[in-house]
Design a protein around this motif. Sequence first.
Motif, PDB file in Angstrom:
ATOM      1  N   PHE A 149      14.920  71.499  43.925  1.00  0.00           N
ATOM      2  CA  PHE A 149      16.309  71.092  44.156  1.00  0.00           C
ATOM      3  C   PHE A 149      16.392  69.676  44.718  1.00  0.00           C
ATOM      4  CE2 PHE A 149      19.978  70.678  46.939  1.00  0.00           C
ATOM      5  CZ  PHE A 149      21.020  71.266  46.248  1.00  0.00           C
ATOM      6  N   SER A 150      15.553  69.380  45.707  1.00  0.00           N
ATOM      7  CA  SER A 150      15.602  68.070  46.350  1.00  0.00           C
ATOM      8  C   SER A 150      15.190  66.965  45.386  1.00  0.00           C
ATOM      9  CB  SER A 150      14.707  68.064  47.592  1.00  0.00           C
ATOM     10  OG  SER A 150      15.059  69.124  48.467  1.00  0.00           O
ATOM     11  N   ASP A 151      14.231  67.247  44.493  1.00  0.00           N
ATOM     12  CA  ASP A 151      13.856  66.278  43.463  1.00  0.00           C
ATOM     13  C   ASP A 151      15.050  65.956  42.571  1.00  0.00           C
ATOM     14  OD1 ASP A 151      11.128  65.947  44.131  1.00  0.00           O
ATOM     15  OD2 ASP A 151      10.602  67.791  43.086  1.00  0.00           O
ATOM     16  N   VAL A 152      15.796  66.996  42.217  1.00  0.00           N
ATOM     17  CA  VAL A 152      16.958  66.827  41.341  1.00  0.00           C
ATOM     18  C   VAL A 152      17.994  65.910  41.997  1.00  0.00           C
ATOM     19  CG1 VAL A 152      18.855  68.014  40.167  1.00  0.00           C
ATOM     20  CG2 VAL A 152      16.589  69.084  40.291  1.00  0.00           C
ATOM     21  N   ILE A 153      18.297  66.172  43.258  1.00  0.00           N
ATOM     22  CA  ILE A 153      19.301  65.383  43.976  1.00  0.00           C
ATOM     23  C   ILE A 153      18.839  63.941  44.125  1.00  0.00           C
ATOM     24  CG2 ILE A 153      20.631  65.186  46.112  1.00  0.00           C
ATOM     25  CD1 ILE A 153      21.136  67.702  44.308  1.00  0.00           C
ATOM     26  N   GLU A 154      17.592  63.744  44.532  1.00  0.00           N
ATOM     27  CA  GLU A 154      17.061  62.393  44.737  1.00  0.00           C
ATOM     28  C   GLU A 154      17.027  61.609  43.429  1.00  0.00           C
ATOM     29  OE1 GLU A 154      13.282  63.180  46.499  1.00  0.00           O
ATOM     30  OE2 GLU A 154      14.186  64.187  48.234  1.00  0.00           O
ATOM     31  N   THR A 155      16.612  62.258  42.349  1.00  0.00           N
ATOM     32  CA  THR A 155      16.549  61.587  41.050  1.00  0.00           C
ATOM     33  C   THR A 155      17.933  61.164  40.590  1.00  0.00           C
ATOM     34  OG1 THR A 155      14.571  62.823  40.410  1.00  0.00           O
ATOM     35  CG2 THR A 155      15.878  61.865  38.631  1.00  0.00           C
ATOM     36  N   THR A 156      18.920  62.032  40.786  1.00  0.00           N
ATOM     37  CA  THR A 156      20.298  61.712  40.400  1.00  0.00           C
ATOM     38  C   THR A 156      20.814  60.511  41.177  1.00  0.00           C
ATOM     39  OG1 THR A 156      20.726  64.053  39.904  1.00  0.00           O
ATOM     40  CG2 THR A 156      22.648  62.623  40.211  1.00  0.00           C
ATOM     41  N   LEU A 157      20.600  60.511  42.480  1.00  0.00           N
ATOM     42  CA  LEU A 157      21.091  59.424  43.324  1.00  0.00           C
ATOM     43  C   LEU A 157      20.323  58.133  43.053  1.00  0.00           C
ATOM     44  CD1 LEU A 157      23.306  59.118  45.389  1.00  0.00           C
ATOM     45  CD2 LEU A 157      21.683  59.661  47.198  1.00  0.00           C
ATOM     46  N   GLU A 221       4.771  55.627  51.305  1.00  0.00           N
ATOM     47  CA  GLU A 221       5.178  56.081  52.634  1.00  0.00           C
ATOM     48  C   GLU A 221       6.041  55.039  53.341  1.00  0.00           C
ATOM     49  OE1 GLU A 221       1.616  57.033  54.691  1.00  0.00           O
ATOM     50  OE2 GLU A 221       1.008  58.613  53.296  1.00  0.00           O
ATOM     51  N   ASP A 222       6.424  53.990  52.621  1.00  0.00           N
ATOM     52  CA  ASP A 222       7.211  52.903  53.203  1.00  0.00           C
ATOM     53  C   ASP A 222       8.594  52.889  52.559  1.00  0.00           C
ATOM     54  OD1 ASP A 222       8.329  50.623  54.203  1.00  0.00           O
ATOM     55  OD2 ASP A 222       6.856  49.248  53.336  1.00  0.00           O
ATOM     56  N   PRO A 223       9.648  53.225  53.313  1.00  0.00           N
ATOM     57  CA  PRO A 223      10.990  53.241  52.732  1.00  0.00           C
ATOM     58  C   PRO A 223      11.444  51.872  52.257  1.00  0.00           C
ATOM     59  CG  PRO A 223      11.087  53.496  55.120  1.00  0.00           C
ATOM     60  CD  PRO A 223       9.646  53.622  54.726  1.00  0.00           C
ATOM     61  N   GLY A 224      10.751  50.818  52.694  1.00  0.00           N
ATOM     62  CA  GLY A 224      11.111  49.485  52.242  1.00  0.00           C
ATOM     63  C   GLY A 224      10.683  49.219  50.814  1.00  0.00           C
ATOM     64  N   THR A 225       9.666  49.928  50.336  1.00  0.00           N
ATOM     65  CA  THR A 225       9.170  49.727  48.976  1.00  0.00           C
ATOM     66  C   THR A 225       9.252  50.984  48.116  1.00  0.00           C
ATOM     67  OG1 THR A 225       6.932  50.177  49.777  1.00  0.00           O
ATOM     68  CG2 THR A 225       7.596  47.866  49.625  1.00  0.00           C
ATOM     69  N   SER A 226       9.315  52.157  48.729  1.00  0.00           N
ATOM     70  CA  SER A 226       9.426  53.399  47.971  1.00  0.00           C
ATOM     71  C   SER A 226      10.889  53.782  47.817  1.00  0.00           C
ATOM     72  CB  SER A 226       8.674  54.530  48.692  1.00  0.00           C
ATOM     73  OG  SER A 226       8.966  55.780  48.084  1.00  0.00           O
ATOM     74  N   LYS A 227      11.386  53.676  46.600  1.00  0.00           N
ATOM     75  CA  LYS A 227      12.793  54.001  46.349  1.00  0.00           C
ATOM     76  C   LYS A 227      13.070  55.479  46.595  1.00  0.00           C
ATOM     77  CE  LYS A 227      13.694  50.294  42.995  1.00  0.00           C
ATOM     78  NZ  LYS A 227      12.411  49.607  43.198  1.00  0.00           N
ATOM     79  N   ARG A 228      12.108  56.340  46.248  1.00  0.00           N
ATOM     80  CA  ARG A 228      12.333  57.775  46.456  1.00  0.00           C
ATOM     81  C   ARG A 228      12.412  58.107  47.944  1.00  0.00           C
ATOM     82  NH1 ARG A 228      12.734  62.274  43.713  1.00  0.00           N
ATOM     83  NH2 ARG A 228      12.309  61.189  41.762  1.00  0.00           N
ATOM     84  N   LEU A 229      11.516  57.532  48.747  1.00  0.00           N
ATOM     85  CA  LEU A 229      11.556  57.801  50.180  1.00  0.00           C
ATOM     86  C   LEU A 229      12.824  57.231  50.802  1.00  0.00           C
ATOM     87  CD1 LEU A 229      10.345  58.944  52.709  1.00  0.00           C
ATOM     88  CD2 LEU A 229       8.934  56.893  52.950  1.00  0.00           C
ATOM     89  N   ALA A 230      13.232  56.042  50.363  1.00  0.00           N
ATOM     90  CA  ALA A 230      14.472  55.455  50.877  1.00  0.00           C
ATOM     91  C   ALA A 230      15.667  56.342  50.540  1.00  0.00           C
ATOM     92  CB  ALA A 230      14.670  54.052  50.292  1.00  0.00           C
ATOM     93  N   THR A 231      15.668  56.910  49.334  1.00  0.00           N
ATOM     94  CA  THR A 231      16.746  57.806  48.921  1.00  0.00           C
ATOM     95  C   THR A 231      16.710  59.095  49.728  1.00  0.00           C
ATOM     96  OG1 THR A 231      16.599  56.910  46.668  1.00  0.00           O
ATOM     97  CG2 THR A 231      17.796  58.981  46.952  1.00  0.00           C
ATOM     98  N   LYS A 232      15.513  59.608  49.966  1.00  0.00           N
ATOM     99  CA  LYS A 232      15.360  60.825  50.763  1.00  0.00           C
ATOM    100  C   LYS A 232      15.920  60.618  52.173  1.00  0.00           C
ATOM    101  CE  LYS A 232      11.427  62.888  50.212  1.00  0.00           C
ATOM    102  NZ  LYS A 232      11.723  64.156  49.479  1.00  0.00           N
ATOM    103  N   LEU A 233      15.623  59.465  52.768  1.00  0.00           N
ATOM    104  CA  LEU A 233      16.118  59.156  54.112  1.00  0.00           C
ATOM    105  C   LEU A 233      17.630  58.963  54.117  1.00  0.00           C
ATOM    106  CD1 LEU A 233      13.314  56.695  55.326  1.00  0.00           C
ATOM    107  CD2 LEU A 233      13.631  59.103  55.949  1.00  0.00           C
ATOM    108  N   LEU A 234      18.160  58.371  53.045  1.00  0.00           N
ATOM    109  CA  LEU A 234      19.613  58.188  52.936  1.00  0.00           C
ATOM    110  C   LEU A 234      20.320  59.536  52.880  1.00  0.00           C
ATOM    111  CD1 LEU A 234      22.192  56.527  52.457  1.00  0.00           C
ATOM    112  CD2 LEU A 234      21.603  56.490  50.009  1.00  0.00           C
TER     113      LEU A 234
END
Length: 293
Positions: A149-157, A221-234
Motif C-alpha cells: 500500500f505504501s509503495d502505491v501511495i509513494e509512487t503516485t505522489l 538513505e538521504d532525503p536530499g537525493t532519494s526522491k522516494r525517501l523524501a516522499t515518504k517523509l512528506l
Amino acid sequence: MARELTRLQLIERSINKKFRDSLWNPFIAAIKRYELISPGDKIAVCISGGKDSMLMAKLFQELLRHTDIPFEAVYLVMDPGYKEENRTLLLENAHLLNIPVQVFDSNIFSVTASVEKSPCYLCARMRRGNLYAKAQELGCNKIALGHHFSDVIETTLMGMLYGGQIQAMRPKLRSTNFPGMELIRPMYCIHEDDIIAWARYNDLHFLRCACRFTEQNHSCEDPGTSKRLATKLLIRQLKQEFPVVETNIFHAIHDVNMDTLVGYSLKGEEVSFLEQYRREADLVEANKEKYDS
C-alpha cells in the motif's frame, strides 16, 4: 500440559492472530477485490530477502493451507550478485521461516554498478525481466511481487511531484515481453508500518537495499537525493495533521474523474480534453440547427 510452540509456529500464528486485521485480512481483500489468483495458476512468489517479500511468502503459504482455489506457488529467489553475507542472511531467514526457496543467479549488479544515470531504474527492469524468464521456464503463468500500500501511495505522489504526471501502480498487469505472463501485487492493501511491526514483534531481521550502488553510495538513505525517501517523509509529515491522507490518495486512484482532466494517455496515445470539447461543441451546434429547422 500445553505443548510449547516453536519459534516458527509463533511467527506463523502471529499472522493469523495478532496481525490478522493488519496483514492477513488486507492480503485476502486484495486477492478478491482485484481477482489476482485464478484456479490452475502457478505463481512464482518472488523473494528478494527483504521484509515485504518474506512476509508475502508466508502469506502465500497460509493461503495454500486454507483456500479452495486450486493453485501452486513456487518461492523464487534471484541472486543478482549479493555479497556473501547478504545471501547467507537471506537463506538463513528462508530456513527459519520454512520457505522452500529456489535460487538462481544473475549478473545484474555487475551490469548496473557502472551505470551512472538511473541505476535503480535499470536494476528494477532487469530484475523483473530475469524473474519473468525464470518463472516461465518453471511453468509459472504469474509472478507475485511484494509491493505494498505504501509503495502505491509513494509512487503516485512521486509521479506528480517529480514526474509531472498522474501515474499509479496497478495491482496486476500483463507482461508485454513475456506472452501469457502476468504480474500480481497481493500486498497491495497492506501498510508498510504493519509489515515493520510484524518483523519487530517476531524479532526478524531481513535484507534492506543490498545492491552494490547503495553499498558505495548512501543516497537511498538521504532525503536530499532519494526522491522516494523524501516522499515518504512528506507523507509522514502530512499524516500528522491529516491522518487519512494515504487513504484518500489510495481512493483517488480508484475514482479518477476523467471529465475534469486536461489530458491523459491511453495505451500510449495522448488524448486532450479539447478533442471532446470540440465534439461537444459540434453536437450543440447540430442540435441547435435541428431545433431552428
